[in-house]
Design an enzyme around this catalytic site. Structure first.
Site, short mmCIF file in Angstrom:
data_model
loop_
_atom_site.label_atom_id
_atom_site.label_comp_id
_atom_site.label_asym_id
_atom_site.label_seq_id
_atom_site.Cartn_x
_atom_site.Cartn_y
_atom_site.Cartn_z
N CYS A 1 0.54 -1.44 0.06
CA CYS A 1 0.04 -0.43 0.02
C CYS A 1 0.83 1.10 -0.41
CB CYS A 1 -1.07 -0.05 1.07
SG CYS A 1 -2.71 1.19 1.37
N HIS B 1 -2.76 -6.08 1.40
CA HIS B 1 -2.44 -6.35 2.59
C HIS B 1 -2.04 -7.44 2.91
CE1 HIS B 1 -2.42 -1.66 3.47
NE2 HIS B 1 -3.88 -2.03 2.88
N GLU C 1 -0.44 -8.72 5.79
CA GLU C 1 0.00 -8.34 7.24
C GLU C 1 -1.35 -8.57 8.03
OE1 GLU C 1 -0.04 -5.97 5.40
OE2 GLU C 1 -0.46 -3.93 5.84
#
Lengths: 227, 81
Positions: free
Chosen positions: A88, A197, A199
């Site tokens: 991002c 994302h 994570e």
């Protein structure tokens, strides 16, 4: 053997550094906090550039962070082969730093998009994707207003021709990204940037749509252990 | 003392969804006769000294390095009289 050490960078306005550090620890590595204002990579084995709104996205996303003291250390290290993953805002910073070609621009539909997104893994030859299968579809959260990947025709042709498109949006292009590109890598395959994302998709407990994000971290750990 | 203006615009081939949204808003407000809108940025740089060749060369470097991302944007520099 001591655990692999993965640096997680925090800029003013970074949001996802804690999730990134947690994902690194869940994979069995040590998460090393790196501060934007330090000229110090603390001897880490790899670096995660997390998402957020560094410097409030002032001027352009990533345009100011890209000149931070930490980045002046990271840029030559990455060019020399240090594995770096940017998600991002981290992807935007990598493009602004010219570690990856092209740029991320305003979403085609102008909306900020926050949803679970299917993504196809197009390359497993990078430091961060070896644990996936070529063509595998994974689901990761996306949340961005400026994720439309653009590059000139020659750059796009090179990316496609050299197999450097690492991720493509599947089941619909959320932001108008050229060639449905969600993530790319450099020639050497050590630097990867993507809008989704990983994570945020490592634990069922947090309501994540999948735990597909784990593959990024297991990939880099295997690489570091075998290095 | 001089003021230098740097205008930064998305390259013509880069989609400008903000400009498009503005263009769509104009007819709703009763304005007609506009076939397209592109949105850009304007920077006003107050120089300590005169806008001589050396200073303008520095401004060009500033524009290339920070003010514009030349991958997607063009810039133009002019001295304000």
């Amino acid at each position: 053997m001591s655990a692999a050490r993965v640096g997680v960078v925090t800029f003013p306005g970074t949001l996802d550094d804690q999730d990134a550090a947690r994902a690194v620890r869940l994979a069995g590595a040590e998460a090393v906090p790196l501060w934007h204002a330090d000229h110090d990579l603390k001897g880490v084995d790899a670096v995660f550039l997390p998402g957020g709104f560094s410097y409030g996205d002032y001027l352009r996303c990533g345009a100011i962070s890209r000149f931070s003291p930490l980045m002046t250390e990271l840029i030559p290290a990455a060019q020399a082969g240090l594995p770096v993953l940017g998600t991002c805002n981290g992807f935007q910073i990598l493009c602004e730093a010219h570690l990856l070609p092209g740029a991320l621009t305003r979403n085609e539909g102008l909306h900020y998009i926050c949803r679970d997104q299917r993504i196809r893994v197009e390359s497993t030859r990078t430091a961060w994707t070896a644990d996936f299968a070529d063509g595998q579809e994974i689901v990761l959260p996306i949340k961005h207003g400026e994720g439309r990947y653009v590059a000139d025709a020659a750059t796009l042709a090179a990316l496609e021709g050299e197999g450097r498109v690492v991720f493509r949006y599947a089941g619909g292009n959320p932001n108008g990204s050229l060639n449905d590109i969600a993530g790319i890598t450099n020639e050497a395959g050590n630097i990867v940037g993507l809008m989704p994302h990983p994570e945020h998709a490592v634990e069922d407990l947090t309501g994540a749509p999948s735990v597909d994000g784990r593959g990024f971290f297991t990939s880099i750990l295997k690489r570091l252990v075998n290095a | 003392m001089a003021r230098v203006i740097v205008d930064v615009m998305l390259k013509p081939e880069i989609l400008d969804p903000q400009g498009q949204a503005i263009a769509r808003a104009l007819p709703r407000l009763g304005f007609s006769g506009v076939s397209g809108v592109r949105q850009g940025k304007r920077f006003e740089l107050e120089l300590d000294g005169p806008a001589d060749e050396a200073a303008l060369s520095d401004v060009r470097k500033m524009a290339e390095t920070l003010l514009a991302n030349t991958v997607i944007e063009d810039f133009s520099i002019r001295v304000e009289e």
